[in-house]
Scaffold this motif. Sequence first.
Motif, PDB file in Angstrom:
ATOM      1  N   GLY A 106     -18.016 -59.135-144.086  1.00 39.99           N
ATOM      2  CA  GLY A 106     -18.365 -58.529-144.077  1.00 39.99           C
ATOM      3  C   GLY A 106     -17.709 -56.959-143.509  1.00 39.99           C
ATOM      4  N   LEU A 107     -17.240 -57.314-142.374  1.00 35.60           N
ATOM      5  CA  LEU A 107     -17.237 -55.941-140.772  1.00 35.60           C
ATOM      6  C   LEU A 107     -15.393 -56.375-140.818  1.00 35.60           C
ATOM      7  N   GLU A 108     -15.362 -57.364-141.844  1.00 38.06           N
ATOM      8  CA  GLU A 108     -13.963 -57.385-141.297  1.00 38.06           C
ATOM      9  C   GLU A 108     -13.656 -56.907-142.892  1.00 38.06           C
ATOM     10  N   ILE A 109     -13.995 -56.673-144.004  1.00 34.47           N
ATOM     11  CA  ILE A 109     -13.135 -55.215-144.637  1.00 34.47           C
ATOM     12  C   ILE A 109     -13.849 -54.552-144.552  1.00 34.47           C
ATOM     13  N   GLY A 110     -14.697 -53.932-144.327  1.00 37.99           N
ATOM     14  CA  GLY A 110     -14.652 -52.641-143.400  1.00 37.99           C
ATOM     15  C   GLY A 110     -16.066 -52.096-143.818  1.00 37.99           C
ATOM     16  N   ALA A 111     -17.305 -53.307-143.834  1.00 33.09           N
ATOM     17  CA  ALA A 111     -18.586 -52.065-143.916  1.00 33.09           C
ATOM     18  C   ALA A 111     -18.738 -51.545-142.590  1.00 33.09           C
ATOM     19  N   ASP A 112     -19.202 -50.962-142.635  1.00 36.16           N
ATOM     20  CA  ASP A 112     -20.068 -50.028-141.228  1.00 36.16           C
ATOM     21  C   ASP A 112     -20.469 -50.866-140.561  1.00 36.16           C
ATOM     22  N   ILE A 170      -1.297 -41.357-141.117  1.00 36.66           N
ATOM     23  CA  ILE A 170      -2.438 -41.348-141.037  1.00 36.66           C
ATOM     24  C   ILE A 170      -3.457 -42.525-141.494  1.00 36.66           C
ATOM     25  N   VAL A 171      -4.271 -43.171-140.468  1.00 39.09           N
ATOM     26  CA  VAL A 171      -4.542 -44.787-140.515  1.00 39.09           C
ATOM     27  C   VAL A 171      -6.033 -44.623-140.472  1.00 39.09           C
ATOM     28  N   ASP A 172      -6.388 -45.161-141.902  1.00 42.55           N
ATOM     29  CA  ASP A 172      -7.849 -45.062-142.538  1.00 42.55           C
ATOM     30  C   ASP A 172      -8.790 -46.649-140.624  1.00 42.55           C
ATOM     31  N   LEU A 173      -9.471 -45.446-140.912  1.00 43.75           N
ATOM     32  CA  LEU A 173     -10.601 -46.598-139.490  1.00 43.75           C
ATOM     33  C   LEU A 173     -11.435 -46.228-140.172  1.00 43.75           C
ATOM     34  N   SER A 174     -13.108 -47.382-140.225  1.00 39.37           N
ATOM     35  CA  SER A 174     -14.268 -47.177-140.375  1.00 39.37           C
ATOM     36  C   SER A 174     -15.138 -47.024-139.236  1.00 39.37           C
ATOM     37  N   THR A 175     -16.029 -47.065-139.798  1.00 39.82           N
ATOM     38  CA  THR A 175     -16.623 -45.953-138.572  1.00 39.82           C
ATOM     39  C   THR A 175     -16.926 -46.991-137.148  1.00 39.82           C
ATOM     40  N   GLY A 176     -17.395 -48.413-137.729  1.00 43.89           N
ATOM     41  CA  GLY A 176     -16.926 -49.273-136.540  1.00 43.89           C
ATOM     42  C   GLY A 176     -16.022 -48.852-136.040  1.00 43.89           C
ATOM     43  N   GLU A 177     -14.836 -49.076-136.580  1.00 41.98           N
ATOM     44  CA  GLU A 177     -13.143 -48.917-135.513  1.00 41.98           C
ATOM     45  C   GLU A 177     -13.280 -47.516-135.063  1.00 41.98           C
ATOM     46  N   TYR A 178     -13.877 -46.456-135.375  1.00 37.06           N
ATOM     47  CA  TYR A 178     -13.399 -45.345-134.823  1.00 37.06           C
ATOM     48  C   TYR A 178     -14.160 -45.183-133.634  1.00 37.06           C
ATOM     49  N   GLU A 179     -15.699 -45.333-133.763  1.00 40.66           N
ATOM     50  CA  GLU A 179     -16.337 -45.405-132.106  1.00 40.66           C
ATOM     51  C   GLU A 179     -15.826 -46.505-131.516  1.00 40.66           C
ATOM     52  N   MET A 180     -14.887 -47.444-131.521  1.00 36.56           N
ATOM     53  CA  MET A 180     -15.254 -48.527-130.310  1.00 36.56           C
ATOM     54  C   MET A 180     -13.692 -47.733-129.775  1.00 36.56           C
ATOM     55  N   LEU A 181     -12.867 -47.375-130.782  1.00 39.44           N
ATOM     56  CA  LEU A 181     -11.339 -46.917-130.652  1.00 39.44           C
ATOM     57  C   LEU A 181     -11.795 -45.847-129.715  1.00 39.44           C
ATOM     58  N   LEU A 182     -12.574 -44.915-129.908  1.00 43.35           N
ATOM     59  CA  LEU A 182     -13.133 -43.702-128.919  1.00 43.35           C
ATOM     60  C   LEU A 182     -13.585 -44.265-128.156  1.00 43.35           C
ATOM     61  N   THR A 183     -14.325 -45.336-127.519  1.00 41.05           N
ATOM     62  CA  THR A 183     -14.825 -45.519-126.679  1.00 41.05           C
ATOM     63  C   THR A 183     -13.905 -45.811-125.274  1.00 41.05           C
ATOM     64  N   ASP A 214     -16.230 -58.733-131.932  1.00 37.22           N
ATOM     65  CA  ASP A 214     -14.787 -59.434-131.360  1.00 37.22           C
ATOM     66  C   ASP A 214     -13.678 -59.298-132.535  1.00 37.22           C
ATOM     67  N   ILE A 215     -14.119 -58.904-134.366  1.00 40.88           N
ATOM     68  CA  ILE A 215     -13.954 -58.138-135.239  1.00 40.88           C
ATOM     69  C   ILE A 215     -13.515 -57.572-134.959  1.00 40.88           C
ATOM     70  N   GLN A 216     -14.341 -56.466-134.577  1.00 41.15           N
ATOM     71  CA  GLN A 216     -13.759 -55.088-134.442  1.00 41.15           C
ATOM     72  C   GLN A 216     -12.505 -54.581-133.899  1.00 41.15           C
ATOM     73  N   VAL A 217     -12.498 -55.568-132.349  1.00 42.23           N
ATOM     74  CA  VAL A 217     -11.260 -55.946-132.082  1.00 42.23           C
ATOM     75  C   VAL A 217     -10.220 -56.126-132.239  1.00 42.23           C
ATOM     76  N   SER A 218     -10.047 -56.961-132.859  1.00 49.70           N
ATOM     77  CA  SER A 218      -9.108 -57.244-134.102  1.00 49.70           C
ATOM     78  C   SER A 218      -8.371 -56.753-135.059  1.00 49.70           C
ATOM     79  N   ARG A 219      -9.400 -56.185-135.699  1.00 54.88           N
ATOM     80  CA  ARG A 219      -8.891 -55.335-136.033  1.00 54.88           C
ATOM     81  C   ARG A 219      -8.737 -54.158-135.674  1.00 54.88           C
TER      82      ARG A 219
END
Length: 251
Positions: A106-112, A170-183, A214-219
């Motif tokens: 679920g996380l890998e395919i973009g669930a928040d 523009i590169v699409d980011l899920s909410t989790g990816e965006y928050e991790m990148l911002l951190t 680890d999944i979010q980092v990999s994505r």
Amino acid sequence: MTTKTDHRTSPTPGAAQAHILVVDDDAQIRQLAAKFLREHGHRVSMARDGREMREILAATTIDLVILDIMLPGGNGLDLCREIRSTSLLPVIMLTALGADTDRIVGLEIGADDYLVKPFNPRELLARINAVLRRVRGSAGAPQSAGYRLRFEGWSLDTRRRELTNPEGAIVDLSTGEYEMLLTFLDYPQRALSRDILMDSAKHRVATGFDRAIDIQVSRLRKKLDASEDGQAMIKTIRGIGYMFVPAVTRA
């Protein structure tokens, strides 16, 4: 090519007025979740399966989808992938107790976010409101200088929540990816533990599920690729966590 529509930019001004779609074949779960969420200020629509979900999404503006994985006539993971292929609509997955593989996929395919069944309605409400706050958090904040973060030719606009690559796409980011990148961009060239990264993802309740980080980092790594010299932007620090390698400037 299908054009993505950004349901995250819905005109709904706050979490208390969000329109939530509950997709679950269990009538009792649908009714109980809907009743509880309505009592706390949300609008709620309900669907029993993917067909009804598609009809509702086509007919009205939805701010967030609660999506069960086990559905008749269609797997919830496939439906999440379908949503993510055309939309940035936030999705919270409902998974069975102990179904770690489902949560990972679920996380890998973009669930928040995800929630294990059976769940406490108050936890569901907390996760919904937290996801919506993170998605819309910048909308009501003062637009001060320094909202654009730049690194290695990339740019993250924190007002629009848009990541642009060096070619201007523009590169699409899920909410989790965006928050991790911002951190990572807030603390560049510093080793960050998984606990710090989990805490930064305020739309999640801490579960000790380090695999999710680890999944979010990999994505993120796949979307950022590598810098021109071949060095990965996100470096694994053995025994600690991760480090964002490039220098970051704010404009």
